[in-house]
Write a protein that holds these residues in place. Structure first.
Motif, mmCIF file in Angstrom:
data_model
loop_
_atom_site.group_PDB
_atom_site.id
_atom_site.type_symbol
_atom_site.label_atom_id
_atom_site.label_comp_id
_atom_site.label_asym_id
_atom_site.label_seq_id
_atom_site.Cartn_x
_atom_site.Cartn_y
_atom_site.Cartn_z
ATOM 1 N N ILE A 1 -0.091 -17.972 6.865
ATOM 2 C CA ILE A 1 0.769 -18.098 5.558
ATOM 3 C C ILE A 1 0.133 -17.656 4.283
ATOM 4 O O ILE A 1 0.609 -16.708 3.653
ATOM 5 N N GLY A 2 -1.094 -18.123 3.905
ATOM 6 C CA GLY A 2 -1.663 -17.777 2.559
ATOM 7 C C GLY A 2 -2.283 -16.473 2.716
ATOM 8 O O GLY A 2 -2.060 -15.476 1.683
ATOM 9 N N PHE A 3 -2.644 -15.984 3.799
ATOM 10 C CA PHE A 3 -3.169 -14.344 3.687
ATOM 11 C C PHE A 3 -1.785 -13.389 3.568
ATOM 12 O O PHE A 3 -1.917 -12.612 2.934
ATOM 13 N N THR A 4 -0.604 -14.032 4.156
ATOM 14 C CA THR A 4 0.579 -13.101 3.907
ATOM 15 C C THR A 4 0.945 -13.166 2.552
ATOM 16 O O THR A 4 1.500 -12.237 1.878
ATOM 17 N N TYR A 5 1.002 -14.564 1.777
ATOM 18 C CA TYR A 5 1.266 -14.409 0.446
ATOM 19 C C TYR A 5 0.288 -13.529 -0.586
ATOM 20 O O TYR A 5 0.734 -12.762 -1.472
ATOM 21 N N LEU A 6 -1.212 -13.306 0.080
ATOM 22 C CA LEU A 6 -1.837 -12.684 -0.705
ATOM 23 C C LEU A 6 -1.616 -11.069 -0.531
ATOM 24 O O LEU A 6 -1.687 -10.399 -1.469
ATOM 25 N N LEU A 7 -1.216 -10.900 0.563
ATOM 26 C CA LEU A 7 -0.742 -9.367 0.997
ATOM 27 C C LEU A 7 0.452 -9.053 0.099
ATOM 28 O O LEU A 7 0.397 -7.797 -0.478
ATOM 29 N N ILE A 8 1.266 -9.863 -0.080
ATOM 30 C CA ILE A 8 2.714 -9.607 -0.736
ATOM 31 C C ILE A 8 2.224 -9.355 -2.330
ATOM 32 O O ILE A 8 2.626 -8.561 -2.912
ATOM 33 N N ILE A 9 1.188 -10.139 -2.695
ATOM 34 C CA ILE A 9 0.801 -10.245 -4.348
ATOM 35 C C ILE A 9 0.114 -8.839 -4.382
ATOM 36 O O ILE A 9 0.515 -8.021 -5.348
ATOM 37 N N LEU A 10 -0.659 -8.495 -3.483
ATOM 38 C CA LEU A 10 -1.519 -7.272 -3.762
ATOM 39 C C LEU A 10 -0.422 -6.211 -3.718
ATOM 40 O O LEU A 10 -0.769 -4.948 -4.208
ATOM 41 N N THR A 11 0.586 -5.892 -2.579
ATOM 42 C CA THR A 11 1.402 -4.961 -2.533
ATOM 43 C C THR A 11 2.286 -4.890 -3.879
ATOM 44 O O THR A 11 2.418 -3.703 -4.277
ATOM 45 N N THR A 12 2.598 -5.958 -4.263
ATOM 46 C CA THR A 12 3.453 -6.159 -5.599
ATOM 47 C C THR A 12 2.775 -5.570 -6.616
ATOM 48 O O THR A 12 3.233 -4.720 -7.617
ATOM 49 N N LEU A 13 1.527 -5.930 -7.071
ATOM 50 C CA LEU A 13 0.513 -5.374 -8.054
ATOM 51 C C LEU A 13 0.530 -3.891 -7.704
ATOM 52 O O LEU A 13 0.265 -3.021 -8.902
ATOM 53 N N ASN A 14 0.175 -3.283 -6.687
ATOM 54 C CA ASN A 14 0.119 -1.763 -6.251
ATOM 55 C C ASN A 14 1.242 -1.194 -6.793
ATOM 56 O O ASN A 14 1.191 -0.235 -7.297
ATOM 57 N N ARG A 15 2.699 -1.716 -6.526
ATOM 58 C CA ARG A 15 3.830 -1.143 -6.880
ATOM 59 C C ARG A 15 3.818 -1.008 -8.494
ATOM 60 O O ARG A 15 4.158 -0.136 -9.223
ATOM 61 N N PHE A 16 3.511 -1.910 -8.955
ATOM 62 C CA PHE A 16 3.421 -2.098 -10.480
ATOM 63 C C PHE A 16 2.697 -1.175 -11.111
ATOM 64 O O PHE A 16 3.085 -0.302 -12.065
ATOM 65 N N PHE A 17 1.364 -0.911 -10.382
ATOM 66 C CA PHE A 17 0.339 -0.078 -11.090
ATOM 67 C C PHE A 17 0.904 1.510 -10.845
ATOM 68 O O PHE A 17 0.924 2.350 -11.792
ATOM 69 N N PHE B 1 10.358 -12.652 5.186
ATOM 70 C CA PHE B 1 10.340 -13.690 6.057
ATOM 71 C C PHE B 1 9.861 -12.894 7.416
ATOM 72 O O PHE B 1 8.814 -13.530 8.284
ATOM 73 N N LYS B 2 10.008 -11.684 7.838
ATOM 74 C CA LYS B 2 9.744 -10.989 8.621
ATOM 75 C C LYS B 2 8.218 -10.592 8.729
ATOM 76 O O LYS B 2 7.506 -10.685 10.012
ATOM 77 N N TYR B 3 7.642 -10.440 7.582
ATOM 78 C CA TYR B 3 6.273 -10.222 7.426
ATOM 79 C C TYR B 3 5.488 -11.668 7.857
ATOM 80 O O TYR B 3 4.123 -11.567 8.557
ATOM 81 N N PHE B 4 5.891 -12.757 7.262
ATOM 82 C CA PHE B 4 5.489 -13.989 7.803
ATOM 83 C C PHE B 4 5.200 -14.193 9.379
ATOM 84 O O PHE B 4 4.330 -14.495 9.890
ATOM 85 N N ARG C 1 12.270 -17.453 -2.677
ATOM 86 C CA ARG C 1 12.847 -15.860 -2.643
ATOM 87 C C ARG C 1 11.751 -15.011 -1.947
ATOM 88 O O ARG C 1 12.336 -14.235 -1.135
ATOM 89 N N VAL C 2 10.696 -15.251 -2.252
ATOM 90 C CA VAL C 2 9.684 -14.116 -1.825
ATOM 91 C C VAL C 2 9.719 -14.701 -0.186
ATOM 92 O O VAL C 2 9.503 -13.596 0.735
ATOM 93 N N THR C 3 9.445 -15.972 0.161
ATOM 94 C CA THR C 3 9.553 -16.226 1.608
ATOM 95 C C THR C 3 10.748 -15.719 2.401
ATOM 96 O O THR C 3 10.646 -15.138 3.536
#
Length: 347
Positions: A317-333, A47-50, A41-43
């Motif tokens: 790809i790994g960097f993109t997933y890491l960026l998504i995780i950090l962005t999601t965490l930022n939104r959560f906070f 997908f455009k970010y990847f 689902r995240v991919t």
């Protein structure tokens, strides 16, 4: 009646156990499936970010490969010396490797007695103790014997690891260069680098002086034995004429009886063998030997373009997933902070 109740109780306990195990497996596989679904689902959603990030990584890699990156050629040599050990070689090669990493390689050229242009083409040095097949077999047999003694695996691993890295005589030295045309020049440079070091040079000189003195001593003893052989031969001739070939095998020389004259001839052979062994050692100069020299190869040892692109895509790809995780965490906070502000304002 009681035995029937106990049997039913055991069956219930087994059913509960199997039900518990089944639920655990179901929960485990369900989590795996949910995780895969989340990745999918995240991919799809990002997908455009990847595409954008992986494309940036690929462009940067290709620019580096075709503009800045230089091919690296490597070749190895086997050296053997009774004066070498792992600590000495490690220190020497690491020093050369540090000098090879510097921008100004004048010091490297001076240490190896090379032309500055040749030193500029050197990228680095590596080494590893060389272990023969027989030594590997000995380590395997030793490990089996230690296991039979029922020692702990950590102890066995520590012992075998030290033995595998212990080889005190033979080492494999690898040289990395930008051009393979300078490989042949570097072989003599590395050999002289070790031989001309104070530690090895003094020991080689002392060993050769000792061999020469021993050879001189053996040659003097050989002259004496030759004289003794000649005297024995004359005595035998005299005895043969006097007794007609009969009598004792013993020989009287200078008032002393030689009970076994053949031992004199054997000693002469042993001394001659020792002299030949010394002459062989002096000729071979085996205090420091190059068992196998450097060979220039046309194929570079640096990573190929295809592998580099594959690794680049994976890193992107790994960097993109890491960026998504950090962005999601930022939104959560951020949402968490808004909720806390609203609660404080309401209070």
């Amino acid at each position: 009646m009681s035995s029937t109740q106990n049997q039913n109780s055991d069956e219930i306990d087994l059913k509960d156990l199997f039900n518990y195990i089944g639920k655990a497996f179901h929960s485990f596989f369900e989590r795996i499936i949910n995780f895969i679904a989340l990745i999918r689902r995240v991919t799809i959603n990002y997908f455009k970010y990847f595409i954008v990030i992986v494309s940036i990584f690929l462009i940067a890699t290709l620019s580096y490969y075709f503009t800045l990156k230089k091919e690296t050629f490597g070749s190895s040599m086997l050296v053997k010396s009774q004066y070498l050990n792992t600590q000495l070689v490690d220190n020497s090669i690491n020093k050369l490797n540090v000098l090879a990493q510097e921008k100004d390689k004048t010091t490297l050229a001076e240490v190896l007695n090379l032309e500055p242009n040749t030193a500029e083409l050197i990228n680095g040095f590596e080494f590893e103790p060389f272990i023969t097949e027989d030594e590997k077999m000995e380590v395997v047999l030793l490990k089996e014997q230690l296991q039979n003694l029922k020692l702990e695996e950590d102890v066995i691993g520590s012992i075998t690891e030290k033995i595998e890295l212990r080889n005190p005589n033979t080492f494999k030295i690898t040289i990395l260069t930008e051009e393979n045309s300078v490989i042949n020049t570097l072989e003599a440079a590395i050999e002289n680098y070790f031989i001309e070091s104070d530690y090895i040079k003094k020991r080689i000189e002392n060993n050769r002086q000792t061999l020469l003195k021993r050879k001189e001593k053996l040659q003097k003893e050989q002259i004496k034995i030759d004289s003794l052989k000649h005297a024995i031969f004359e005595v035998y001739q005299s005895l043969s004429k006097q007794h007609g070939g009969q009598g004792s095998d013993n020989v009287i020389l200078a008032g002393q009886e030689v009970t076994n004259p053949l031992s004199v001839f054997r000693e002469d052979i042993n001394i001659n063998d020792d002299i030949l062994a010394i002459e062989t050692a002096l000729y071979l100069k085996n205090e420091f030997e190059v068992i196998e020299g450097l060979t220039p190869f046309s194929k570079p040892v640096s990573i190929s373009l295809i592998k580099l692109l594959v690794y680049t895509v994976l890193v992107g790809i790994g960097f993109t997933y890491l960026l998504i995780i950090l962005t999601t965490l930022n939104r959560f906070f951020e949402q968490r902070e808004k909720q806390q502000n609203q609660i404080s304002e309401t209070a």
